[in-house]
Design an enzyme around this catalytic site. Structure first.
Site, mmCIF file in Angstrom:
data_model
loop_
_atom_site.group_PDB
_atom_site.id
_atom_site.type_symbol
_atom_site.label_atom_id
_atom_site.label_comp_id
_atom_site.label_asym_id
_atom_site.label_seq_id
_atom_site.Cartn_x
_atom_site.Cartn_y
_atom_site.Cartn_z
ATOM 1 N N ASP A 1 -9.645 -37.063 21.476
ATOM 2 C CA ASP A 1 -10.091 -36.100 23.537
ATOM 3 C C ASP A 1 -9.676 -36.897 24.591
ATOM 4 O OD1 ASP A 1 -11.169 -34.081 24.318
ATOM 5 O OD2 ASP A 1 -13.186 -35.083 24.359
ATOM 6 N N LYS B 1 -22.521 -32.392 18.827
ATOM 7 C CA LYS B 1 -21.504 -31.203 18.255
ATOM 8 C C LYS B 1 -22.425 -31.437 17.122
ATOM 9 C CE LYS B 1 -17.361 -32.176 20.553
ATOM 10 N NZ LYS B 1 -17.068 -30.778 21.131
ATOM 11 N N ARG C 1 -14.529 -31.304 32.220
ATOM 12 C CA ARG C 1 -14.547 -31.312 33.414
ATOM 13 C C ARG C 1 -15.496 -32.128 34.077
ATOM 14 N NH1 ARG C 1 -16.163 -25.483 31.651
ATOM 15 N NH2 ARG C 1 -15.510 -26.248 29.262
ATOM 16 N N LYS D 1 -7.263 -36.207 30.336
ATOM 17 C CA LYS D 1 -8.564 -36.595 30.209
ATOM 18 C C LYS D 1 -8.300 -38.093 29.102
ATOM 19 C CE LYS D 1 -12.287 -34.550 27.382
ATOM 20 N NZ LYS D 1 -12.126 -32.493 26.524
ATOM 21 N N GLU E 1 -18.012 -32.226 29.031
ATOM 22 C CA GLU E 1 -17.800 -33.706 29.569
ATOM 23 C C GLU E 1 -16.546 -34.116 30.580
ATOM 24 O OE1 GLU E 1 -16.842 -33.134 26.718
ATOM 25 O OE2 GLU E 1 -14.987 -34.291 26.242
ATOM 26 N N ASP F 1 -15.768 -38.248 22.012
ATOM 27 C CA ASP F 1 -16.993 -36.841 21.977
ATOM 28 C C ASP F 1 -17.409 -36.541 21.636
ATOM 29 O OD1 ASP F 1 -18.126 -34.740 23.621
ATOM 30 O OD2 ASP F 1 -16.648 -33.447 23.683
ATOM 31 N N ASP G 1 -22.137 -31.323 26.313
ATOM 32 C CA ASP G 1 -20.559 -31.329 26.141
ATOM 33 C C ASP G 1 -19.873 -30.948 26.928
ATOM 34 O OD1 ASP G 1 -19.143 -32.012 23.802
ATOM 35 O OD2 ASP G 1 -19.599 -29.791 22.841
#
Ligand code: BES
Ligand code: MN
Ligand code: ZN
Length: 504
Positions: A295, A284, A358, A272, A356, A277, A354
């Site tokens: 991230d 967030k 996946r 990933k 994101e 993020d 959020d």
């Protein structure tokens, strides 16, 4: 990175600022330590008697000396029979940090204690020597790319050189080999830590792609980078959906290393690479949002692992895929309720922007199928929930193959980069079904099991071959070991190396 070399010398005769002695747990000093004790007018045996030091893991004792070594640093490594490479790595890290705080510039670690420990175990001496170098090198990592030298009056003290002291000629060759290997491991872990530590506005998807290309050129790796256009052609609507709110163009990076000929099916590692993020429209909270520059840790681990595998010339085939994008809120960002069409053809209802990770991984996992993989491992800072389950102490693994998970667990035990299995039941998979699309990216409120639900979603894209998802949201940052530092840990590189070398 510090310079590491080896030298044939007797610890009592060796001239150094600081001599590190790894000491097994015992009642009173014996062997080399006993001889040192005489030099120190029994200071060491007194420390044993007073339980200030007796070789227990975690203990250190720094003594000033007027012998050849001006300081001697004892570090406990526990009972002889229980010594492992990881214990040496930890002891080395502890000793290195204490030596650094003590302002030494160059240090020596005596390896003579490993003679007794490795007796009858072929290759173990070299492994322990390597662990010593690894622990020191990893512990002395500093990310100071952004520090101006304005602190000139009080610059931080840095150790520049480590010497490993070998007691016998016959050990020199294996020590030399261990050092060369340790240097490659340290370099790879440091690379991962660097990539993670850079701010989000520096380490963009383009930055990751440029790094990958450069790294591939230096190693025997082929590198392909897909940009927005290419991804559109492939129908990667899921990854592109995440990227559409950002001004930073996304990148899908594919690296190929063939160490076992073209015919063998590769292990594919998918990382990933969300370079920042914010949560997107499902924004967030502000507190600690800066940490979301990490991230892309799965991507960093993937890139570093390919670098390492290639520099060690492992006879395996391995592919690294990085799904890189930035998750931003903007006028063009995806909204909760939007439906994305993934490369696999499956449609996804985005109920929370959020979740994101996946989404970018879904298309990367589908893309991985092109390589007809023998197995797939994905690494991702996927869920905050893994911190609730395991803290910073272990990564969660979820997969479709028990044997593969067991091998990863073994690798985790051996390297200290622990992984812990969570189940994935049909009930979890059912909870990923959307009312109006094929899948939804978060489960309904009350379902819980956040980390498993992330994995359940990924499973829909992972293919039929053995696959394991590793959630490193708790360990990529703040993983606390004697050889790690505040911030980025590089977790996963040593784990995967061990897995790839031994886990088959
Ligand atoms: N990148 C985060 C996960 C994360 C959290 C990494 C803390 C490192 C530290 C991920 O994209 C995320 O936001 N996950 C959500 C999922 C939720 C919306 C289902 C989370 O964990 O809250
Ligand atoms: Mn997120
Ligand atoms: Zn994320």
């Amino acid at each position: 990175m510090i310079k590491i070399n080896q030298k044939l010398d007797h610890p009592l005769e060796h001239k150094t600022e600081c001599l590190i002695l790894a000491c097994v747990e015992e009642k009173k000093p014996s062997g080399t330590l006993k001889k040192f004790n005489d030099n120190f007018v029994d200071a060491i045996s007194h420390a044993f008697e007073n339980k200030r030091f007796n070789g227990k893991p975690g203990q250190t004792l720094l003594l000033n000396s007027n012998g050849k070594a001006s300081n001697v640093l004892l570090v406990g490594i526990g009972k002889t029979k229980e010594v492992t490479a990881e214990k040496i790595c930890q002891a080395a890290g502890r000793a290195a940090k204490l030596a650094e705080q003590s302002n030494f510039k160059s240090i020596t670690a005596d390896l003579s204690a490993f003679e007794g420990i490795s007796k009858g175990k072929s290759g173990f001496y070299g492994e322990l020597a390597g662990a010593m170098a690894e622990g020191v090198g990893l512990a002395l990592y500093h990310f100071d790319n952004y520090k101006t030298r304005e602190e000139k009056d009080d610059p931080p003290s840095r150790i520049e050189k480590l010497t490993l002291l070998t007691a016998s000629k016959s050990r020199q060759a294996s020590t030399e080999k261990s050092i060369a290997r340790a240097e490659k491991i340290i370099d790879a872990v440091h690379t991962a830590r660097d990539l993670i530590s850079h701010p989000g506005s520096t380490a963009t998807p383009t930055f990751l792609a440029e790094h990958a290309k450069k790294m591939a050129r230096k190693n025997k790796i082929t590198c392909k980078v897909l940009g927005q256009k290419e991804m559109e052609k492939l129908g990667m609507g899921s990854l592109l959906g995440v990227a559409q709110g950002s001004d930073e163009p996304p990148a899908l990076i594919a690296l190929e290393y063939n160490g076992a000929g073209k015919k063998k099916a590769p292990t594919v590692i998918v990382g990933k690479g969300v370079t920042f993020d914010t949560g997107g429209i499902s924004l967030k909270p502000g507190a600690n949002m800066d940490e979301m520059k990490m991230d892309m840790s799965g991507a960093a681990t993937t890139l570093a692992t390919l670098q390492l595998v290639s520099s060690l010339k492992l006879k395996i085939n391995i592919v690294g895929i990085v799904a890189a994008a930035e998750n931003m809120p903007s006028g063009s960002a995806i909204k909760p309720g939007d439906i994305l069409k993934s490369m696999s053809g499956k449609t996804i209802e985005v109920l929370n922007t959020d979740a994101e990770g996946r989404l970018v991984l879904a298309d990367a996992l589908t893309y991985a199928q092109r390589y007809k993989p023998k197995e797939v491992i994905d690494l991702a800072t996927l869920t905050g929930a893994v911190l609730h389950a395991l803290g910073h102490h272990a990564a969660a693994v979820v997969g479709n193959n028990t044997a593969m998970i067991q091998k990863l667990k073994n690798a985790g035990e051996a390297t200290g980069e622990r992984v812990w299995e969570l189940p994935l039941w049909p009930e979890h998979e059912k909870a990923t079904k959307s009312d109006i699309a094929d899948l939804k990216n978060i489960a309904s409120p009350g379902v819980g099991a956040g980390t498993i639900m992330g994995a359940a979603f990924l499973k829909a894209f992972a293919g039929e071959q053995p696959w394991t998802h590793i959630d490193i949201a708790g360990t990529a940052w703040g993983f606390d070991r004697p050889y790690t530092n505040k911030g980025a840990s590089g977790f996963g590189v040593r784990l995967l190396l061990n897995y790839l070398e031994k886990g088959r």
